[in-house]
Design an enzyme around this catalytic site. Structure first.
Site, PDB file in Angstrom:
ATOM      1  N   THR A   1      49.940  20.020  58.897  1.00 24.53           N
ATOM      2  CA  THR A   1      48.520  19.678  58.858  1.00 24.53           C
ATOM      3  C   THR A   1      48.336  18.428  57.999  1.00 24.53           C
ATOM      4  O   THR A   1      48.740  18.421  56.835  1.00 24.53           O
ATOM      5  CB  THR A   1      47.720  20.849  58.250  1.00 24.53           C
ATOM      6  OG1 THR A   1      48.179  22.050  58.842  1.00 24.53           O
ATOM      7  CG2 THR A   1      46.246  20.687  58.497  1.00 24.53           C
TER       8      THR A   1
ATOM      9  N   GLU B   1      39.313  25.730  51.155  1.00 19.54           N
ATOM     10  CA  GLU B   1      40.662  25.502  50.633  1.00 19.54           C
ATOM     11  C   GLU B   1      40.785  23.998  50.465  1.00 19.54           C
ATOM     12  O   GLU B   1      40.679  23.234  51.432  1.00 19.54           O
ATOM     13  CB  GLU B   1      41.732  26.041  51.592  1.00 19.54           C
ATOM     14  CG  GLU B   1      43.131  25.788  51.029  1.00 19.54           C
ATOM     15  CD  GLU B   1      44.236  26.512  51.790  1.00 19.54           C
ATOM     16  OE1 GLU B   1      43.996  27.596  52.344  1.00 19.54           O
ATOM     17  OE2 GLU B   1      45.354  25.958  51.812  1.00 19.54           O
TER      18      GLU B   1
HETATM   19  N1  PXP Z   1      47.209  25.439  53.338  1.00 22.78           N
HETATM   20  C1  PXP Z   1      47.025  24.956  54.581  1.00 22.78           C
HETATM   21  C2  PXP Z   1      45.650  24.948  55.135  1.00 22.78           C
HETATM   22  C3  PXP Z   1      48.115  24.477  55.348  1.00 22.78           C
HETATM   23  O1  PXP Z   1      47.915  23.990  56.575  1.00 22.78           O
HETATM   24  C4  PXP Z   1      49.406  24.554  54.791  1.00 22.78           C
HETATM   25  C5  PXP Z   1      50.583  24.101  55.599  1.00 22.78           C
HETATM   26  O2  PXP Z   1      50.784  24.949  56.670  1.00 22.78           O
HETATM   27  C6  PXP Z   1      49.546  25.088  53.502  1.00 22.78           C
HETATM   28  C7  PXP Z   1      48.429  25.497  52.781  1.00 22.78           C
HETATM   29  C8  PXP Z   1      50.882  25.213  52.856  1.00 22.78           C
HETATM   30  O3  PXP Z   1      51.421  23.940  52.667  1.00 22.78           O
HETATM   31  P1  PXP Z   1      52.920  23.795  52.182  1.00 22.78           P
HETATM   32  O4  PXP Z   1      53.778  24.360  53.265  1.00 22.78           O
HETATM   33  O5  PXP Z   1      53.084  22.329  51.996  1.00 22.78           O
HETATM   34  O6  PXP Z   1      53.047  24.592  50.914  1.00 22.78           O
END
Ligand code: PXP
Length: 236
Positions: free
Chosen positions: A100, A150
């Site tokens: 994302t 978030e």
């Molecule tokens: N929050 C959201 C909305 C996300 O899209 C992601 C990635 O999938 C994450 C948190 C977690 O990110 P990371 O894998 O970089 O810890």
């Protein structure tokens, strides 16, 4: 502060061989036994990691809270209404992206998102929107009906250890303050890891961090139980 563990990349590894292992469902047990406060899974349009069958089983086995990340599409709304996860987190999705990229642009599509959110709320599902830490997006998020935001910590994570770190950190802190003042609960995530996560503890309004890639990466060397335990220590 709570820790949500994103298990997508257990499924990424599984799908690389098209078989059954490693099993993201088994990962849930380990994460929950070692301090995860919730489990996040992102059902992407292309099903590159989590698949429909996983989501159905997750709903049955997750004992903490299941947070389903999804795009703002009719297909995903239908699935969420069938599965009824504890919460959904609405994210932007581009087929060609590796992960994302930016936050959801709630401000420019407030009517569409408000309409999308309404049946989810009526079904008793909590709604979060994944947004960049800007005043415009937070004010829009507060209007769309979501109970949570978030905050996208990707830029902070990239800037960590560089001269831009403080500026990016301040954006998250100010955004969190404003969101909280507007009555929203505030989560954060993306790009957080064992080195940069400690500063999030300075932001008192934060409720939960959602972390995936760095935990699953560390688990390759330490095992998942140890990786979750260590992150929980840093977050709590
Ligand atoms: N929050 C959201 C909305 C996300 O899209 C992601 C990635 O999938 C994450 C948190 C977690 O990110 P990371 O894998 O970089 O810890």
């Amino acid at each position: 502060m709570l820790l949500g563990v994103n298990i997508d990349h257990v499924a990424t590894l599984r799908n690389a061989r098209g078989g059954l292992e490693p099993d993201p469902i088994q990962a849930v047990e380990v994460c929950e036994a070692n301090g995860a406060d919730s489990i996040t899974a992102h059902l992407r349009e292309d099903r590159r990691h989590i698949m429909d069958a996983d989501v159905k089983i997750l709903k049955k086995v997750v004992k903490t809270r299941l947070n389903l990340e999804m795009a703002v599409t009719d297909e995903m709304q239908k699935i969420a209404l069938e599965i009824k996860p504890h919460s959904v987190c609405l994210v932007p999705e581009k087929r060609e992206e590796i992960t994302t990229e930016g936050g959801l642009d709630v401000a420019s599509q407030l009517n569409k998102i408000t309409k999308f959110v309404t049946p989810l709320l009526e079904a008793g599902i909590l709604v979060s929107v994944f947004i960049d830490p800007t005043e415009e997006q937070i004010r829009a998020a507060a209007k769309c009906g979501a109970q949570f935001v978030e905050l996208h910590t990707g830029q902070y994570s990239i800037a960590y250890g560089t001269p831009d770190e403080q500026e990016e950190f301040d954006k998250i802190r100010e955004a969190s303050r404003l969101a909280h003042a507007l009555g929203l609960k505030v989560n954060a995530g993306h790009g957080l890891n064992y080195k940069n996560v400690h500063r999030m503890r300075q932001i008192l309004d934060l409720n939960e961090l959602n972390i995936g890639h760095s935990i699953i990466s560390r688990a390759v060397f330490t095992g998942l139980a140890q990786a979750v335990t260590e992150m929980k220590e840093l977050v709590k």
